[in-house]
Design a protein around this motif. Structure first.
Motif, PDB file in Angstrom:
ATOM      1  N   VAL A 114       0.830  -1.212   0.000  1.00 35.13           N
ATOM      2  CA  VAL A 114       0.000   0.000   0.000  1.00 35.13           C
ATOM      3  C   VAL A 114       0.865   1.263   0.000  1.00 35.13           C
ATOM      4  O   VAL A 114       0.516   2.265  -0.638  1.00 35.13           O
ATOM      5  CB  VAL A 114      -0.959  -0.021   1.211  1.00 35.13           C
ATOM      6  CG1 VAL A 114      -1.504   1.376   1.526  1.00 35.13           C
ATOM      7  CG2 VAL A 114      -2.116  -0.982   0.940  1.00 35.13           C
ATOM      8  N   PHE A 115       2.017   1.222   0.673  1.00 34.21           N
ATOM      9  CA  PHE A 115       2.831   2.435   0.784  1.00 34.21           C
ATOM     10  C   PHE A 115       3.409   2.876  -0.559  1.00 34.21           C
ATOM     11  O   PHE A 115       3.194   4.025  -0.977  1.00 34.21           O
ATOM     12  CB  PHE A 115       3.929   2.241   1.827  1.00 34.21           C
ATOM     13  CG  PHE A 115       3.427   1.844   3.193  1.00 34.21           C
ATOM     14  CD1 PHE A 115       2.272   2.404   3.720  1.00 34.21           C
ATOM     15  CD2 PHE A 115       4.100   0.899   3.955  1.00 34.21           C
ATOM     16  CE1 PHE A 115       1.797   2.037   4.981  1.00 34.21           C
ATOM     17  CE2 PHE A 115       3.647   0.525   5.209  1.00 34.21           C
ATOM     18  CZ  PHE A 115       2.492   1.090   5.717  1.00 34.21           C
ATOM     19  N   LEU A 135       3.607  -5.113   6.548  1.00 34.81           N
ATOM     20  CA  LEU A 135       5.050  -5.313   6.574  1.00 34.81           C
ATOM     21  C   LEU A 135       5.683  -4.025   6.062  1.00 34.81           C
ATOM     22  O   LEU A 135       5.699  -3.776   4.861  1.00 34.81           O
ATOM     23  CB  LEU A 135       5.449  -6.492   5.692  1.00 34.81           C
ATOM     24  CG  LEU A 135       6.959  -6.728   5.573  1.00 34.81           C
ATOM     25  CD1 LEU A 135       7.543  -7.207   6.882  1.00 34.81           C
ATOM     26  CD2 LEU A 135       7.268  -7.703   4.440  1.00 34.81           C
ATOM     27  N   ALA A 136       6.212  -3.215   6.954  1.00 34.63           N
ATOM     28  CA  ALA A 136       6.786  -1.928   6.564  1.00 34.63           C
ATOM     29  C   ALA A 136       8.284  -1.987   6.370  1.00 34.63           C
ATOM     30  O   ALA A 136       8.843  -1.203   5.600  1.00 34.63           O
ATOM     31  CB  ALA A 136       6.444  -0.861   7.622  1.00 34.63           C
ATOM     32  N   ASP A 137       8.960  -2.903   7.060  1.00 36.25           N
ATOM     33  CA  ASP A 137      10.415  -2.978   6.991  1.00 36.25           C
ATOM     34  C   ASP A 137      10.838  -4.438   7.042  1.00 36.25           C
ATOM     35  O   ASP A 137      10.903  -5.043   8.122  1.00 36.25           O
ATOM     36  CB  ASP A 137      11.035  -2.189   8.135  1.00 36.25           C
ATOM     37  CG  ASP A 137      12.538  -2.029   7.987  1.00 36.25           C
ATOM     38  OD1 ASP A 137      13.250  -3.042   8.077  1.00 36.25           O
ATOM     39  OD2 ASP A 137      12.998  -0.897   7.777  1.00 36.25           O
ATOM     40  N   GLY A 138      11.126  -5.010   5.870  1.00 36.11           N
ATOM     41  CA  GLY A 138      11.474  -6.422   5.801  1.00 36.11           C
ATOM     42  C   GLY A 138      12.712  -6.805   6.577  1.00 36.11           C
ATOM     43  O   GLY A 138      12.704  -7.822   7.293  1.00 36.11           O
ATOM     44  N   GLY A 147       8.137   0.878   3.644  1.00 35.35           N
ATOM     45  CA  GLY A 147       7.885   2.048   4.485  1.00 35.35           C
ATOM     46  C   GLY A 147       8.705   3.263   4.108  1.00 35.35           C
ATOM     47  O   GLY A 147       8.373   4.386   4.510  1.00 35.35           O
ATOM     48  N   ARG A 148       9.746   3.076   3.308  1.00 36.13           N
ATOM     49  CA  ARG A 148      10.581   4.223   2.935  1.00 36.13           C
ATOM     50  C   ARG A 148       9.834   5.220   2.047  1.00 36.13           C
ATOM     51  O   ARG A 148      10.292   6.345   1.847  1.00 36.13           O
ATOM     52  CB  ARG A 148      11.851   3.752   2.230  1.00 36.13           C
ATOM     53  CG  ARG A 148      11.643   3.182   0.848  1.00 36.13           C
ATOM     54  CD  ARG A 148      12.952   2.628   0.275  1.00 36.13           C
ATOM     55  NE  ARG A 148      12.844   2.254  -1.126  1.00 36.13           N
ATOM     56  CZ  ARG A 148      12.377   1.108  -1.580  1.00 36.13           C
ATOM     57  NH1 ARG A 148      11.959   0.191  -0.708  1.00 36.13           N
ATOM     58  NH2 ARG A 148      12.310   0.863  -2.867  1.00 36.13           N
ATOM     59  N   PRO A 176       7.686  -0.283  13.053  1.00 37.25           N
ATOM     60  CA  PRO A 176       7.995   0.266  11.729  1.00 37.25           C
ATOM     61  C   PRO A 176       6.762   0.785  11.006  1.00 37.25           C
ATOM     62  O   PRO A 176       6.826   1.811  10.303  1.00 37.25           O
ATOM     63  CB  PRO A 176       8.613  -0.922  10.994  1.00 37.25           C
ATOM     64  CG  PRO A 176       9.167  -1.793  12.073  1.00 37.25           C
ATOM     65  CD  PRO A 176       8.189  -1.667  13.203  1.00 37.25           C
ATOM     66  N   ALA A 177       5.628   0.110  11.172  1.00 41.62           N
ATOM     67  CA  ALA A 177       4.397   0.568  10.530  1.00 41.62           C
ATOM     68  C   ALA A 177       3.886   1.847  11.181  1.00 41.62           C
ATOM     69  O   ALA A 177       3.433   2.771  10.492  1.00 41.62           O
ATOM     70  CB  ALA A 177       3.334  -0.528  10.603  1.00 41.62           C
TER      71      ALA A 177
END
Length: 304
Positions: free
Chosen positions: A118-119, A137-140, A230-231, A255-256
């Motif tokens: 989505v980001f 999942l914002a930062d793997g 997330g970046r 992170p999210a």
């Protein structure tokens, strides 16, 4: 009225392959475009939320990525991140053509891996009216390190070896080496976090979706390790709702939450529970928060 009476199957093309989606025609001219988490098909991954969004008047377009579910694409059970992002673009374009939909009223919704998607998708599409990322999942890299604490060393080595073999096999045109989406520590599976094993209970109660193949190409573990969606937070122009669960051990809440804080129009909802809590006891709380967000930000507002 049965779910099947509320929706119709539609198809659109992405990357030369056919994507299959459920279209729920709504009444308020707005549309929520939905995709499920990693290697989860559209029915177990979107049905509960799609039904409630539709009951509230929204059209819904819930699709399977290429290589999964009813969509085309070979090989099967692979999760190529770049292709999935392209599938989002095709789905958004198709939603804008639906006869009852105003293209100014498009929102996107995803959870887990799709919540992370989505980001970048929202950042790439400033015309979207809203975006919802549920337990994303914002930062793997961060999630991978945290998940490793819940795996036994020998099983971790076996999983890494299988992922590398699968990646080499991909270059040689071999069929994917599949692993379960989730398993107990000590087993070879994509995730062995304590809350990952709730996935079947949350998404597939009483085996409601027997055709859902709960496996994925082992190479997926390698691509997720380097994925940092997330970046893109600072470039998301539309209103963004990020829903996190404070005990999420699979995607991680902080992170999210950071993405919600950095997005220009980010909103954060926190609730207790693990990764799949919005599909379990937290379902009503989650869907109510998401509907309230859609009512506030989609230009057509509340149909009822």
């Amino acid at each position: 009225m049965s779910v099947s009476a509320l929706r119709e199957k539609v198809r659109f093309i992405s990357g030369g392959a056919e994507c299959v989606a459920w279209h729920y025609p709504g009444t308020n001219q707005a549309c929520v475009i939905m995709a499920a988490g990693g290697a989860v098909t559209k029915e177990p991954g979107t049905d509960p939320f799609a039904r409630r969004f539709h009951e509230a008047g929204f059209s819904v377009l819930a699709f399977d990525y290429r290589h999964l579910g009813e969509s085309g694409g070979h090989p099967r059970q692979v999760v190529p991140i770049g292709e999935q992002l392209d599938d989002w673009q095709a789905a958004i374009a198709h939603a804008a053509t639906l006869p009852e939909v105003d293209p100014a009223g498009l929102a996107i919704w995803g959870f887990s891996l799709s919540g992370g998607h989505v980001f970048p998708v929202a950042a790439r599409n400033p015309h979207l009216a809203a975006a919802i990322a549920q337990t994303p999942l914002a930062d793997g890299p961060t999630a991978t390190r945290a998940a490793a604490r819940h795996q036994k060393p020998l099983a971790a080595l076996r999983m890494t070896g299988r992922a590398l073999l699968d990646a080499v096999g991909q270059l040689m045109g071999l069929r994917p080496l599949l692993v379960p989406l989730a398993g107990e520590p000590g087993t070879v599976a994509l995730l062995t976090t304590p809350d990952s094993i709730d996935g079947d209970r949350a998404l597939n109660p009483d085996n409601a979706y027997p055709e859902w193949q709960q496996t994925v190409a082992a190479r997926t573990a390698l691509s997720l390790t380097f994925y940092r969606p997330g970046r893109h937070a600072s470039r998301i122009a539309c209103p963004l709702l990020v829903l996190v669960c404070d005990q999420d051990q699979s995607a991680l809440p902080e992170p999210a939450a950071d993405v919600a804080g950095r997005a220009p129009h980010g909103e954060l909802v926190r609730m207790p529970g693990g990764h799949y809590e919005p599909f379990l006891d937290g379902y009503e709380r989650a869907v109510d928060a998401e509907l309230a967000f859609l009512y506030r930000h989609l230009p057509t507002g509340h149909a009822g």
